[in-house]
Design an enzyme around this catalytic site. Structure first.
Site, PDB file in Angstrom:
ATOM      1  N   TYR A 650       0.842  -1.198   0.000  1.00  0.00           N
ATOM      2  CA  TYR A 650       0.000   0.000   0.000  1.00  0.00           C
ATOM      3  C   TYR A 650       0.879   1.250   0.000  1.00  0.00           C
ATOM      4  O   TYR A 650       1.987   1.235   0.542  1.00  0.00           O
ATOM      5  CB  TYR A 650      -0.871   0.035   1.260  1.00  0.00           C
ATOM      6  CG  TYR A 650      -1.775  -1.161   1.398  1.00  0.00           C
ATOM      7  CD1 TYR A 650      -3.082  -1.116   0.945  1.00  0.00           C
ATOM      8  CD2 TYR A 650      -1.314  -2.349   1.986  1.00  0.00           C
ATOM      9  CE1 TYR A 650      -3.927  -2.215   1.071  1.00  0.00           C
ATOM     10  CE2 TYR A 650      -2.142  -3.453   2.118  1.00  0.00           C
ATOM     11  CZ  TYR A 650      -3.445  -3.386   1.656  1.00  0.00           C
ATOM     12  OH  TYR A 650      -4.278  -4.468   1.777  1.00  0.00           O
ATOM     13  N   GLN A 658     -10.141   5.303  -1.360  1.00  0.00           N
ATOM     14  CA  GLN A 658     -10.606   3.916  -1.296  1.00  0.00           C
ATOM     15  C   GLN A 658      -9.403   2.976  -1.235  1.00  0.00           C
ATOM     16  O   GLN A 658      -8.611   2.857  -2.192  1.00  0.00           O
ATOM     17  CB  GLN A 658     -11.503   3.551  -2.500  1.00  0.00           C
ATOM     18  CG  GLN A 658     -12.275   2.269  -2.327  1.00  0.00           C
ATOM     19  CD  GLN A 658     -13.363   2.353  -1.232  1.00  0.00           C
ATOM     20  OE1 GLN A 658     -13.646   3.417  -0.670  1.00  0.00           O
ATOM     21  NE2 GLN A 658     -13.948   1.204  -0.914  1.00  0.00           N
ATOM     22  N   LEU A 659      -9.276   2.351  -0.092  1.00  0.00           N
ATOM     23  CA  LEU A 659      -8.107   1.499   0.175  1.00  0.00           C
ATOM     24  C   LEU A 659      -7.861   0.519  -0.972  1.00  0.00           C
ATOM     25  O   LEU A 659      -8.760  -0.227  -1.362  1.00  0.00           O
ATOM     26  CB  LEU A 659      -8.316   0.723   1.477  1.00  0.00           C
ATOM     27  CG  LEU A 659      -7.126  -0.134   1.917  1.00  0.00           C
ATOM     28  CD1 LEU A 659      -5.985   0.733   2.433  1.00  0.00           C
ATOM     29  CD2 LEU A 659      -7.544  -1.156   2.967  1.00  0.00           C
ATOM     30  N   HIS A 660      -6.661   0.567  -1.496  1.00  0.00           N
ATOM     31  CA  HIS A 660      -6.329  -0.348  -2.590  1.00  0.00           C
ATOM     32  C   HIS A 660      -4.932  -0.907  -2.433  1.00  0.00           C
ATOM     33  O   HIS A 660      -4.003  -0.201  -2.036  1.00  0.00           O
ATOM     34  CB  HIS A 660      -6.492   0.352  -3.954  1.00  0.00           C
ATOM     35  CG  HIS A 660      -5.763   1.650  -4.074  1.00  0.00           C
ATOM     36  ND1 HIS A 660      -6.241   2.834  -3.539  1.00  0.00           N
ATOM     37  CD2 HIS A 660      -4.580   1.965  -4.655  1.00  0.00           C
ATOM     38  CE1 HIS A 660      -5.402   3.823  -3.802  1.00  0.00           C
ATOM     39  NE2 HIS A 660      -4.361   3.317  -4.475  1.00  0.00           N
ATOM     40  N   LEU A 661      -4.821  -2.170  -2.737  1.00  0.00           N
ATOM     41  CA  LEU A 661      -3.538  -2.874  -2.646  1.00  0.00           C
ATOM     42  C   LEU A 661      -2.905  -2.889  -4.032  1.00  0.00           C
ATOM     43  O   LEU A 661      -3.542  -3.292  -5.006  1.00  0.00           O
ATOM     44  CB  LEU A 661      -3.794  -4.309  -2.172  1.00  0.00           C
ATOM     45  CG  LEU A 661      -2.599  -5.269  -2.183  1.00  0.00           C
ATOM     46  CD1 LEU A 661      -1.596  -4.890  -1.105  1.00  0.00           C
ATOM     47  CD2 LEU A 661      -3.067  -6.707  -1.982  1.00  0.00           C
TER      48      LEU A 661
END
Length: 762
Positions: A650, A658-661
């Site tokens: 991350y 918006q949490l994104h890997l």
DNA sequence: GTTCTAGAAC
DNA sequence: GTTCTAGAAC
């Protein structure tokens, strides 16, 4: 070559006392050695001679013997000497160290500025001579830096000063400019950055190669070496404290004025931090801010109790100037009542700026009851700490934050040039702003103790959290270096520590940054790992509830362009054609602007989870799912192309909401990787490996963010061999060929995902 | 996040 | 002259 002591004494005649010294400069071409000497020679009251091998022969380069002869002559005349040559290797300086004797101290000043800066200066300087341009200068500097060996006191130096950035250089200049003929300087190592204080990279990571890699001739010669070279990394034994500490212990006040309260805890006085870091803190808000002492003492006890389990061998000390202090007695009584472990928490009567020198209590971190503008002055603890720390603290504070919201704290690493650091052993100051009940001070709460108590609780929570973050960072660092030494037990001569690095910006970048007006700086400031609450939260639009004006809703904190992923996550069905996979918790998509051959995103569908900072223990399952899905896709790609290697992680501070890997192949072969920020966001500590995030959430309940701006503007280094490159095109041309193994830190803990056949040799 | 562009660096 | 960076605008 030895100095004849008798001769020298005769030469100096009756006046005595005035002792010449030898200062051996060390640094790559372009590090500023000559400028350094010239500056001091101009302003110093001490007679100096600069011995420069480049010009010693009637303006032309001469020999080492000529340098030694000139140095001896100067010393006999009672003049102090600068040895102005690179001196990067121990072997190159050994004869100059021998100029020392009981009458002549030998100091080292190490100008370890970022390679890029030295390169650019070398290029500029030698450009007109036409013999060391562009890549050549880079190659020369890089090659020299490969061989550099950190000086140690054991080589014969009585004092070593490390300069890793412009402000360190300034500090060294000030030290020697003001170093009169009769003065002496304290012995020991100075300026070596404390572990993981985020300020520096540089010299701490010292490298030593046993043999040159086969491709060392290229301008992109590796710093860390290739498979052919053996790299040994070691935490330098002369730095980071031990020797400094011992030199301090000799000067520690024999007369202990400080007084530890007998009722609450006890600790040995001298060297008391040897068994764990200590945070000394004043009572927040109870002095000038007139907060009720009963309530404040309850809160102190409550917050101390909450921190107890996380302290490990660290300790907390409440400090007050006066023995009869009401807050101190209240806290003492309540601590005893609550059976708080007196070894972990106690009170202390003394001056918080002189805990070691006057009280024999070594506290590596002290808290400051700051004002909201983080300005010196005012009075009380704030004025005392800013005074004692010198101007460095103000500068370092400004780098971290411009102001504080009540209830928050900000961690400020203290430069080793600060007297608080050199005299008291303080590595960090944590500014804390508590609630104000004084109508004559800003933001008065008009007696609203509901709010007031909440804010004070937050203030202490932030303070202790800040302290724990320092403790954890230091523990992690020492653990990593131990691991390194274990890895290469037979080769412990090197001086590097690997792992995510905190590089300093180059000096010129720093200057540019310093030229930015204050309001601009704080506008751009995006918080840092060390910052607790306050401004960091501000960026995410989540400011302490008590400050209504700043409490903007989360969505407003993101620009319109940053919403794209959020919209996809909320309505994946509308984006079916661009999505690779839609699951209950996550969706998978190709990064719209891939920075490598394969670069995709695993995006959570959870509303309200915008970035790593928002992630808590309850999201552990989600993180594991994201990792598993990311891994699945990486493995799919690896089936198709076994030469790829993936990394999952991350961004500490993402640009898109918006949490994104990120699942990204390590070739970085993409024309869309265009700038420094792109590169550094995937190759510095700014990139948080998914495995580490999961571990941190699971152990500590939240992820460590490495969100300093400096990480993104760091010099460009190859992610494999760590060689430095002057610009993106050069870097890209290097990485397209570099086959050096990945740094050891990446090879651990499954941070890299290679094809099964390459598992041992990604 | 990208694009655009001024101006610094080469 | 061209290349490259970094800041502003979106």
């Amino acid at each position: 070559m030895e100095m004849d002591i008798d001769d020298m004494c005769k030469a100096k005649g009756e006046e005595e006392k005035a002792k010449p010294i030898v200062v051996i400069l060390m640094g790559a071409p372009g590090s500023g050695k000559s400028t350094f000497c010239e500056h001091i020679i101009r302003s110093s009251a001490r007679p100096w001679v600069r011995v420069c091998q480049d010009t010693i022969n009637n303006g032309k380069a001469g020999t080492k013997v000529q340098c030694l002869t000139n140095a001896v002559t100067a010393l006999k005349e009672g003049k102090s000497v600068f040895i102005d040559r690179c001196n990067l290797e121990k072997e190159q300086r050994v004869d100059f160290v021998k100029l020392g004797n009981p009458q002549v101290e030998v100091h080292a000043v190490v100008l370890d500025l970022p390679a890029k800066l030295c390169i650019s200066r070398s290029v500029n300087r030698t450009g007109h001579e036409g013999n060391l341009q562009g890549g050549k200068a880079a190659a020369v500097v890089n090659r020299m830096l490969q061989k550099k060996e950190l000086p140690k006191l054991s080589e014969g130096f009585s004092r070593i000063m490390f300069c890793q950035n412009e402000s360190d250089v300034k500090a060294a200049l000030d030290t020697y400019s003001g170093f009169g003929p009769l003065d002496t300087l304290p012995h020991g190592c100075f300026g070596q950055k404390k572990p993981d204080t985020k300020v520096q990279l540089g010299i701490m990571k010292f490298l030593k190669k046993v043999e040159a890699p086969s491709n060392a001739g290229s301008s992109a010669s590796s710093i860390h070496g290739s498979a052919a070279s053996q790299i040994i990394e070691e935490k330098n034994s002369c730095c980071g404290g031990k020797e400094t500490a011992s030199s301090l212990s000799h000067t520690a006040g024999e007369e202990v004025k400080g007084c530890q309260d007998p009722g609450v805890g006890s600790t040995s006085r001298n060297g008391s931090s040897s068994d764990g870091p200590i945070l000394a803190f004043p009572s927040i808000s109870t002095a000038d801010f007139q907060f009720d002492h009963e309530k404040a003492s309850d809160i102190i006890i409550e917050k101390v109790e909450e921190s107890m389990d996380m302290l490990g061998n660290a300790k907390l000390v409440l400090v007050d100037l006066t023995r009869g202090s009401k807050i101190l007695s209240l806290v003492r009584a309540k601590a005893a009542q609550k059976n708080i472990n007196p070894k972990k928490f106690f009170t202390f009567v003394g001056d918080i700026t002189k805990l070691y020198s006057e009280g024999g209590l070594r506290c590596t971190v002290i808290a400051n009851a700051a004002n909201w503008r983080l300005k010196p002055g005012g009075g009380g603890v704030n004025a005392a700490i800013f005074n004692a720390a010198g101007p460095d603290l103000e500068v370092a504070t400004k780098e971290q934050a411009k102001s504080l919201v009540p209830g928050s704290a900000v961690v400020v690493p203290l430069s080793s040039a600060s007297p608080l650091s050199s005299k008291e052993g303080v590595t960090h100051v944590i500014h804390v702003l508590g609630p104000n009940m004084n109508p004559h001070r800003p933001n008065c709460l008009d007696g609203d103790y509901v709010k007031g108590c909440q804010i004070l609780q937050k203030a202490y929570a932030s303070l202790f959290e800040g302290f724990l973050s320092i403790v954890r960072a230091q523990a992690k660092l020492s653990q990593e270096s131990n691991e390194k030494i274990k890895l290469e037990p037979s080769q412990s001569q090197g001086h590097s520590k690997d792992g995510p690095r905190n590089h300093s910006p180059t000096g010129d970048q720093k200057n540019k940054r310093d030229a930015v007006p204050e309001h601009e700086k704080s506008k751009k400031y995006k918080g840092s790992q060390n910052e607790v609450g306050g401004i960091n939260s501000l960026r995410a639009g989540k400011v302490n509830a008590e400050n209504d004006k700043l409490d903007v809703s989360t969505s407003k904190a993101w620009g319109s362009w940053a919403q794209a992923l959020y919209h996809i996550a909320m309505h994946p069905e509308r984006h079916k054609d661009t999505l690779l996979e839609i699951l209950d918790d996550v969706v998978v998509l190709n990064d719209l602007y891939p920075k490598a051959q394969k670069h995709l995103l695993v995006l959570t569908r959870c509303d309200g989870l915008d970035c790593l900072e928002d992630v808590r223990k309850e999201h552990l399952q989600l993180l594991t799912t994201m990792h598993a899905i990311g891994l699945k896709w990486a493995e799919k790609f690896l089936d198709e192309d076994a030469s790829l290697v993936f990394r999952l992680g991350y961004h500490s501070v993402p640009s898109m909401r918006q949490l994104h890997l990120h699942v990204i192949s390590q070739d970085f072969n993409s024309k869309l990787l265009k700038n420094k920020k792109h590169w550094n966001s995937f190759t510095t500590a700014f990139f948080r490996d998914s495995v580490d995030v999961i571990e941190e959430i699971s152990n500590q309940g939240k992820a460590t963010l490495k969100d300093e701006d400096r990480l993104l503007s760091m010099e460009l280094r190859c992610h494999r061999c760590r060689s430095a490159h002057p610009n993106i095109p050069r870097l890209k041309s290097h990485i397209s060929n570099c086959r050096a193994p990945f740094p050891p830190s990446l090879l651990q803990n499954d941070r890299l995902v290679p094809a099964p056949s390459n598992a041992n040799n990604p």
